[in-house]
Design an enzyme around this catalytic site. Structure first.
Site, PDB file in Angstrom:
ATOM      1  N   ASP A 164       0.808  -1.108   0.044  1.00 42.49           N
ATOM      2  CA  ASP A 164      -0.001  -0.008   0.045  1.00 42.49           C
ATOM      3  C   ASP A 164       0.752   1.218  -0.154  1.00 42.49           C
ATOM      4  O   ASP A 164       2.115   1.229   0.375  1.00 42.49           O
ATOM      5  CB  ASP A 164      -0.940   0.063   1.189  1.00 42.49           C
ATOM      6  CG  ASP A 164      -1.705   1.341   1.382  1.00 42.49           C
ATOM      7  OD1 ASP A 164      -2.095   1.887   0.504  1.00 42.49           O
ATOM      8  OD2 ASP A 164      -1.341   1.924   2.710  1.00 42.49           O
TER       9      ASP A 164
ATOM     10  N   LYS B  82      -4.409  20.121  -5.079  1.00 41.67           N
ATOM     11  CA  LYS B  82      -4.005  19.391  -3.806  1.00 41.67           C
ATOM     12  C   LYS B  82      -2.824  18.587  -4.396  1.00 41.67           C
ATOM     13  O   LYS B  82      -1.803  18.544  -3.662  1.00 41.67           O
ATOM     14  CB  LYS B  82      -5.019  18.807  -3.297  1.00 41.67           C
ATOM     15  CG  LYS B  82      -4.523  17.965  -1.889  1.00 41.67           C
ATOM     16  CD  LYS B  82      -3.999  16.643  -2.247  1.00 41.67           C
ATOM     17  CE  LYS B  82      -4.862  15.581  -2.474  1.00 41.67           C
ATOM     18  NZ  LYS B  82      -4.242  14.267  -2.720  1.00 41.67           N
TER      19      LYS B  82
ATOM     20  N   GLY C  38      -8.997  11.235  -2.104  1.00 43.76           N
ATOM     21  CA  GLY C  38      -8.875  12.740  -1.832  1.00 43.76           C
ATOM     22  C   GLY C  38     -10.251  13.323  -2.325  1.00 43.76           C
ATOM     23  O   GLY C  38     -10.752  14.321  -1.687  1.00 43.76           O
TER      24      GLY C  38
ATOM     25  N   GLU D 268     -12.981  12.234  -3.092  1.00 48.17           N
ATOM     26  CA  GLU D 268     -14.176  11.751  -2.307  1.00 48.17           C
ATOM     27  C   GLU D 268     -14.302  12.367  -1.052  1.00 48.17           C
ATOM     28  O   GLU D 268     -15.497  12.797  -0.410  1.00 48.17           O
ATOM     29  CB  GLU D 268     -14.233  10.410  -2.334  1.00 48.17           C
ATOM     30  CG  GLU D 268     -14.349   9.436  -3.614  1.00 48.17           C
ATOM     31  CD  GLU D 268     -13.167   9.444  -4.311  1.00 48.17           C
ATOM     32  OE1 GLU D 268     -12.108   9.707  -4.057  1.00 48.17           O
ATOM     33  OE2 GLU D 268     -13.334   8.623  -5.449  1.00 48.17           O
ATOM     34  N   ARG D 269     -13.158  12.614  -0.474  1.00 45.78           N
ATOM     35  CA  ARG D 269     -13.273  13.097   1.151  1.00 45.78           C
ATOM     36  C   ARG D 269     -13.538  14.627   0.966  1.00 45.78           C
ATOM     37  O   ARG D 269     -14.116  14.991   1.769  1.00 45.78           O
ATOM     38  CB  ARG D 269     -11.566  13.041   1.433  1.00 45.78           C
ATOM     39  CG  ARG D 269     -11.195  12.800   2.672  1.00 45.78           C
ATOM     40  CD  ARG D 269      -9.933  12.498   2.807  1.00 45.78           C
ATOM     41  NE  ARG D 269      -9.615  10.920   2.559  1.00 45.78           N
ATOM     42  CZ  ARG D 269      -8.511  10.548   2.018  1.00 45.78           C
ATOM     43  NH1 ARG D 269      -7.602  11.263   1.806  1.00 45.78           N
ATOM     44  NH2 ARG D 269      -8.381   9.386   1.865  1.00 45.78           N
TER      45      ARG D 269
ATOM     46  N   ASP E 256      -0.219   5.203   0.769  1.00 46.48           N
ATOM     47  CA  ASP E 256      -0.403   6.233   2.011  1.00 46.48           C
ATOM     48  C   ASP E 256      -0.343   5.741   3.302  1.00 46.48           C
ATOM     49  O   ASP E 256      -1.324   4.821   3.741  1.00 46.48           O
ATOM     50  CB  ASP E 256      -1.813   7.163   1.664  1.00 46.48           C
ATOM     51  CG  ASP E 256      -1.624   7.912   0.371  1.00 46.48           C
ATOM     52  OD1 ASP E 256      -0.717   8.615   0.336  1.00 46.48           O
ATOM     53  OD2 ASP E 256      -2.126   7.345  -0.772  1.00 46.48           O
TER      54      ASP E 256
ATOM     55  N   THR F 190      -2.446   0.791  -4.750  1.00 40.89           N
ATOM     56  CA  THR F 190      -3.103   1.639  -3.932  1.00 40.89           C
ATOM     57  C   THR F 190      -4.282   2.485  -4.649  1.00 40.89           C
ATOM     58  O   THR F 190      -4.314   2.148  -5.855  1.00 40.89           O
ATOM     59  CB  THR F 190      -1.953   2.761  -4.146  1.00 40.89           C
ATOM     60  OG1 THR F 190      -2.451   4.021  -3.180  1.00 40.89           O
ATOM     61  CG2 THR F 190      -1.368   3.088  -5.218  1.00 40.89           C
TER      62      THR F 190
ATOM     63  N   SER G 257      -3.859   8.592  -6.488  1.00 45.76           N
ATOM     64  CA  SER G 257      -3.541   8.891  -7.879  1.00 45.76           C
ATOM     65  C   SER G 257      -2.150   8.438  -8.387  1.00 45.76           C
ATOM     66  O   SER G 257      -1.314   8.588  -7.461  1.00 45.76           O
ATOM     67  CB  SER G 257      -3.775  10.328  -8.205  1.00 45.76           C
ATOM     68  OG  SER G 257      -4.938  10.803  -7.484  1.00 45.76           O
TER      69      SER G 257
HETATM   70  C1  XBP Z   1      -5.113   6.321   0.249  1.00 49.03           C
HETATM   71  C2  XBP Z   1      -6.256   7.344  -0.242  1.00 49.03           C
HETATM   72  C3  XBP Z   1      -5.856   8.622  -1.210  1.00 49.03           C
HETATM   73  C4  XBP Z   1      -4.959   9.350  -0.469  1.00 49.03           C
HETATM   74  C5  XBP Z   1      -4.964  10.850  -1.185  1.00 49.03           C
HETATM   75  O1  XBP Z   1      -5.334   5.216  -0.673  1.00 49.03           O
HETATM   76  O2  XBP Z   1      -7.272   7.079   0.060  1.00 49.03           O
HETATM   77  O3  XBP Z   1      -6.960   9.067  -1.389  1.00 49.03           O
HETATM   78  O4  XBP Z   1      -5.589   9.875   0.816  1.00 49.03           O
HETATM   79  O5  XBP Z   1      -4.648  10.651  -2.477  1.00 49.03           O
HETATM   80  P1  XBP Z   1      -4.374   4.010  -0.243  1.00 49.03           P
HETATM   81  P2  XBP Z   1      -5.660  11.062  -3.758  1.00 49.03           P
HETATM   82  O6  XBP Z   1      -4.336   3.770   1.237  1.00 49.03           O
HETATM   83  O7  XBP Z   1      -5.111   2.990  -0.956  1.00 49.03           O
HETATM   84  O8  XBP Z   1      -2.927   4.391  -0.647  1.00 49.03           O
HETATM   85  O9  XBP Z   1      -5.733  12.473  -3.488  1.00 49.03           O
HETATM   86  O10 XBP Z   1      -4.961  10.797  -5.066  1.00 49.03           O
HETATM   87  O11 XBP Z   1      -6.927  10.123  -3.629  1.00 49.03           O
END
Ligand code: XBP
Length: 251
Positions: A8, A84, A52, A54-55, A10, A121, A124
């Site tokens: 993974d 961002k 991100g 969706e958040r 993040d 992951t 992006s």
């Molecule tokens: C982590 C996420 C990502 C990051 C932000 O995914 O949920 O959305 O927080 O990245 P993972 P983006 O645990 O699968 O690595 O803004 O590109 O979504």
């Protein structure tokens, strides 16, 4: 026997949420002259939502001062999210986001053992590229047999899509792969396709992993792991992961 190790990104490769994405979201709000700022505690709550973009949508839906229509909110969320990610890449590019302890060493173990590695992951691709280019160099992609990101797997964790695609790309059965994860959504996604998980707890996900191969605070230390790591080891290496995997097979 393990035939592939997945990662993974993040929270697992680096503390990207606390030290990268959160800062970049707040800098994007400021650059777009929006009055909003997310606190660390609030961001921790928002992390229940994967992705991100969706958040942002989740947050905008609860704000009285956000655009009222769904389309307008989606357009604003797209604008903020694009900026961002640019600001995140800048943070990473300046070398401000180190890999977590033990990550580079475990990757080196895999390369030494010629064990294929994959990235799984739902962040992006540009974010993964920024982080791994910084730490592994321009040719980072050649070190991974598969790299599956949000662009390939739009159904974000806990949906298992990303892991299903990673297994297909690696051509390895789930029972012979292990993934390193930090968050419950990632654990759920991997387990849904039968991949065994090693959890390295992170800043926003400090809880114990349940129903996983092993859970602990850091790959950089053999202390605090459940089940216990081999005493005397300075870190969690590939040999330890192979031992945990073999033990799981017997139970
Ligand atoms: C982590 C996420 C990502 C990051 C932000 O995914 O949920 O959305 O927080 O990245 P993972 P983006 O645990 O699968 O690595 O803004 O590109 O979504």
């Amino acid at each position: 026997m393990i035939r592939a190790l997945l990662w993974d990104v993040d929270g697992t490769l680096a503390e990207t949420e606390r030290d990268g994405h959160l800062l970049a979201f707040n800098r994007a709000f400021a650059a777009l002259e929006l009055p909003w700022r997310w606190s660390s505690a609030y961001y921790g709550e928002l992390l229940q939502v994967s992705g991100g973009y969706e958040r942002l949508l989740q947050d905008l839906a609860s704000r009285a001062d956000a655009p009222p229509g769904e389309q307008a909110r989606a357009a604003l969320a797209r604008r903020i999210h694009t900026l961002k990610n640019e600001l995140y890449a800048a943070i990473v590019g300046r070398g401000e986001l180190p890999l977590r302890a033990g990550v580079a060493e475990l990757m080196a173990d895999c390369r030494g053992a010629r064990l294929p590695m994959g990235i799984a992951t739902t962040t992006s691709r540009a974010n993964v590229d920024a982080l791994l280019r910084c730490h592994l160099g321009e040719s980072w992609r050649t070190q991974f047999a598969a790299v599956i990101c949000a662009e390939e797997a739009p159904h974000k964790k806990p949906d298992p899509e990303v892991y299903r695609l990673a297994l297909a790309a690696l051509a390895v059965p789930a029972a012979q792969a292990v993934t390193i994860e930090d968050a419950p959504a990632g654990v759920a996604a991997a387990r849904a396709v039968g991949i065994r998980v090693v959890v390295t707890r992170s800043h926003y996900f400090p809880e114990d992993g349940s129903a996983v191969l092993a859970a602990g605070p850091s790959l950089g230390s053999s202390h605090g792991w459940q089940p216990a790591a081999e005493p005397g080891a300075s870190r969690i290496g590939l040999a330890q992961i192979v031992r945990w995997h073999a033990r799981y097979g017997w139970e």
